[in-house]
Scaffold this active site. Structure first.
Site, PDB file in Angstrom:
ATOM      1  N   TRP A  10     -40.398  29.739 -18.287  1.00  0.00           N
ATOM      2  CA  TRP A  10     -41.120  30.049 -17.043  1.00  0.00           C
ATOM      3  C   TRP A  10     -42.474  29.355 -16.964  1.00  0.00           C
ATOM      4  O   TRP A  10     -43.143  29.412 -15.926  1.00  0.00           O
ATOM      5  CB  TRP A  10     -41.315  31.558 -16.912  1.00  0.00           C
ATOM      6  CG  TRP A  10     -40.051  32.335 -16.693  1.00  0.00           C
ATOM      7  CD1 TRP A  10     -38.771  31.840 -16.634  1.00  0.00           C
ATOM      8  CD2 TRP A  10     -39.934  33.749 -16.495  1.00  0.00           C
ATOM      9  NE1 TRP A  10     -37.869  32.852 -16.416  1.00  0.00           N
ATOM     10  CE2 TRP A  10     -38.566  34.045 -16.326  1.00  0.00           C
ATOM     11  CE3 TRP A  10     -40.852  34.801 -16.450  1.00  0.00           C
ATOM     12  CZ2 TRP A  10     -38.099  35.340 -16.107  1.00  0.00           C
ATOM     13  CZ3 TRP A  10     -40.389  36.095 -16.233  1.00  0.00           C
ATOM     14  CH2 TRP A  10     -39.024  36.361 -16.065  1.00  0.00           C
ATOM     15  N   LYS A  11     -42.903  28.764 -18.066  1.00  0.00           N
ATOM     16  CA  LYS A  11     -44.223  28.106 -18.117  1.00  0.00           C
ATOM     17  C   LYS A  11     -45.315  29.061 -17.610  1.00  0.00           C
ATOM     18  O   LYS A  11     -45.219  30.263 -17.812  1.00  0.00           O
ATOM     19  CB  LYS A  11     -44.189  26.784 -17.344  1.00  0.00           C
ATOM     20  CG  LYS A  11     -43.044  25.887 -17.843  1.00  0.00           C
ATOM     21  CD  LYS A  11     -43.122  24.467 -17.408  1.00  0.00           C
ATOM     22  CE  LYS A  11     -41.932  23.705 -17.978  1.00  0.00           C
ATOM     23  NZ  LYS A  11     -41.972  22.274 -17.669  1.00  0.00           N
ATOM     24  N   GLU A 102     -45.469  19.681 -23.168  1.00  0.00           N
ATOM     25  CA  GLU A 102     -46.765  20.054 -22.580  1.00  0.00           C
ATOM     26  C   GLU A 102     -47.742  20.509 -23.668  1.00  0.00           C
ATOM     27  O   GLU A 102     -48.952  20.289 -23.553  1.00  0.00           O
ATOM     28  CB  GLU A 102     -46.551  21.117 -21.492  1.00  0.00           C
ATOM     29  CG  GLU A 102     -45.954  20.483 -20.234  1.00  0.00           C
ATOM     30  CD  GLU A 102     -44.983  21.361 -19.455  1.00  0.00           C
ATOM     31  OE1 GLU A 102     -45.037  22.597 -19.584  1.00  0.00           O
ATOM     32  OE2 GLU A 102     -44.148  20.790 -18.711  1.00  0.00           O
ATOM     33  N   GLU A 172     -35.927  16.920 -24.988  1.00  0.00           N
ATOM     34  CA  GLU A 172     -36.510  16.918 -23.651  1.00  0.00           C
ATOM     35  C   GLU A 172     -37.271  15.618 -23.435  1.00  0.00           C
ATOM     36  O   GLU A 172     -38.449  15.507 -23.807  1.00  0.00           O
ATOM     37  CB  GLU A 172     -37.485  18.086 -23.501  1.00  0.00           C
ATOM     38  CG  GLU A 172     -36.834  19.444 -23.577  1.00  0.00           C
ATOM     39  CD  GLU A 172     -37.654  20.481 -22.822  1.00  0.00           C
ATOM     40  OE1 GLU A 172     -37.112  21.047 -21.859  1.00  0.00           O
ATOM     41  OE2 GLU A 172     -38.823  20.692 -23.158  1.00  0.00           O
ATOM     42  N   GLY A 178     -39.840  18.109 -15.094  1.00  0.00           N
ATOM     43  CA  GLY A 178     -40.517  18.412 -13.837  1.00  0.00           C
ATOM     44  C   GLY A 178     -40.552  17.250 -12.862  1.00  0.00           C
ATOM     45  O   GLY A 178     -41.305  17.278 -11.889  1.00  0.00           O
ATOM     46  N   GLY A 239     -36.785  24.577 -16.869  1.00  0.00           N
ATOM     47  CA  GLY A 239     -38.098  24.960 -16.375  1.00  0.00           C
ATOM     48  C   GLY A 239     -38.015  25.442 -14.939  1.00  0.00           C
ATOM     49  O   GLY A 239     -37.660  26.593 -14.669  1.00  0.00           O
TER      50      GLY A 239
HETATM   51  P1  PGA Z   1     -38.020  21.286 -15.891  1.00  0.00           P
HETATM   52  O1  PGA Z   1     -38.757  21.699 -17.260  1.00  0.00           O
HETATM   53  O2  PGA Z   1     -36.644  21.900 -15.942  1.00  0.00           O
HETATM   54  O3  PGA Z   1     -38.879  21.870 -14.807  1.00  0.00           O
HETATM   55  O4  PGA Z   1     -37.960  19.799 -15.870  1.00  0.00           O
HETATM   56  C1  PGA Z   1     -38.069  21.735 -18.478  1.00  0.00           C
HETATM   57  C2  PGA Z   1     -38.990  22.095 -19.597  1.00  0.00           C
HETATM   58  O5  PGA Z   1     -40.145  21.664 -19.579  1.00  0.00           O
HETATM   59  O6  PGA Z   1     -38.614  22.820 -20.548  1.00  0.00           O
END
Ligand code: PGA
Length: 257
Positions: A10-11, A102, A172, A178, A239
């Site tokens: 969910w960040k 990130e 990833e 994103g 995400g």
């Molecule tokens: P995203 O993010 O699906 O929004 O590209 C994936 C993640 O950062 O784990």
């Protein structure tokens, strides 16, 4: 057979009311299918730490697992702003995402720091989801595999034979996170195969066949089937699409073959 792992990251999104509502909507979609899903897949959500108590409560009685997005490697101490493994465990957190791009790129986490966290997670019998992935530049210059395998090797330093099977690896590609651009299933499968090959070399066939390697980077309800039906893609780290109950539930129901 490896169970697929579909994990929502969910960040830094949502407030308590919205988080509870999201869990309720996800449960409304998935609880009726729980017995079928449990045969070959696991589902996890990783809210921001401060929402973990609310989400833990909302998840009570469901088979959806609770994850964290990061943690410190020490059990306690003078580490202002950090969260320790026992604090997460106290709320029923079983999984922890470590080394997310990130964290690596915005917060400058190093392979060494990430490795300490992996070892701490294993020590506490949590499932570390170790994230690896190359940047756009590294991708364009043909260094993807080198970067990924180096991050993998550094992340696994000191991880004992008997513990590696408790881990999951998330491939990833940073350029896919994103951005709406996803690796093609063939691209991802090639990297996943190489990751499994590296684990095989170090830990042997049986263990390599047990470790789950999931894909992340713009996974959505339209591309998930083609990704997770590849033999070495054991699920998805999601995400943006994990913040919408209907798309997350659809991703969880992915066709896997
Ligand atoms: P995203 O993010 O699906 O929004 O590209 C994936 C993640 O950062 O784990």
């Amino acid at each position: 057979m490896r169970k697929k792992l579909i994990a929502g990251n969910w960040k830094m999104h949502l407030l308590p009311v919205g988080a509870r509502a999201l869990v309720e909507r996800i449960r409304a979609e998935l609880d009726p299918l729980a017995a079928t899903l449990a045969k070959d897949r696991e589902v996890m959500v990783a809210p921001p730490d401060i929402l973990i108590p609310a989400v833990a409560q909302a998840l009570a009685g469901s088979s959806i697992l609770l994850g964290a997005q990061n943690m410190h490697f020490e059990d306690k101490g003078a580490f202002t702003g950090e969260v320790a493994p026992p604090m997460l465990l106290a709320y029923g957190v079983t999984h922890v995402i470590l080394g997310h791009s990130e964290r690596r790129h915005i917060f400058h986490e190093t392979d060494d720091l990430i490795n300490k966290k992996v070892l701490a997670a294993i020590h506490h019998r949590m499932t570390p989801i170790l994230c690896v992935g190359e940047t756009q530049d590294e991708h364009d210059s043909g260094r993807a595999l080198d970067v990924v395998l180096r991050q993998l090797q550094r992340g696994l330093e000191g991880v004992a034979d008997d513990h590696v099977t408790r881990m999951a690896i998330a491939y990833e590609p940073v350029w896919a996170i994103g951005t709406g651009r996803t690796a093609t299933p063939a691209q991802a499968e090639a990297i996943h195969g190489a990751i499994r090959g590296a684990i095989l070399e170090r830990y042997g066939r049986e263990r390599a066949d047990t470790v789950r390697i999931i894909y992340g980077g713009s996974v959505n309800d339209e591309n998930v089937d083609s990704l997770v039906s590849k033999p070495d893609i054991d699920g998805a780290l999601v995400g943006g699409a994990s913040l919408k109950a209907d798309s997350f539930a659809r991703i969880v129901r992915a066709r896997t073959r």
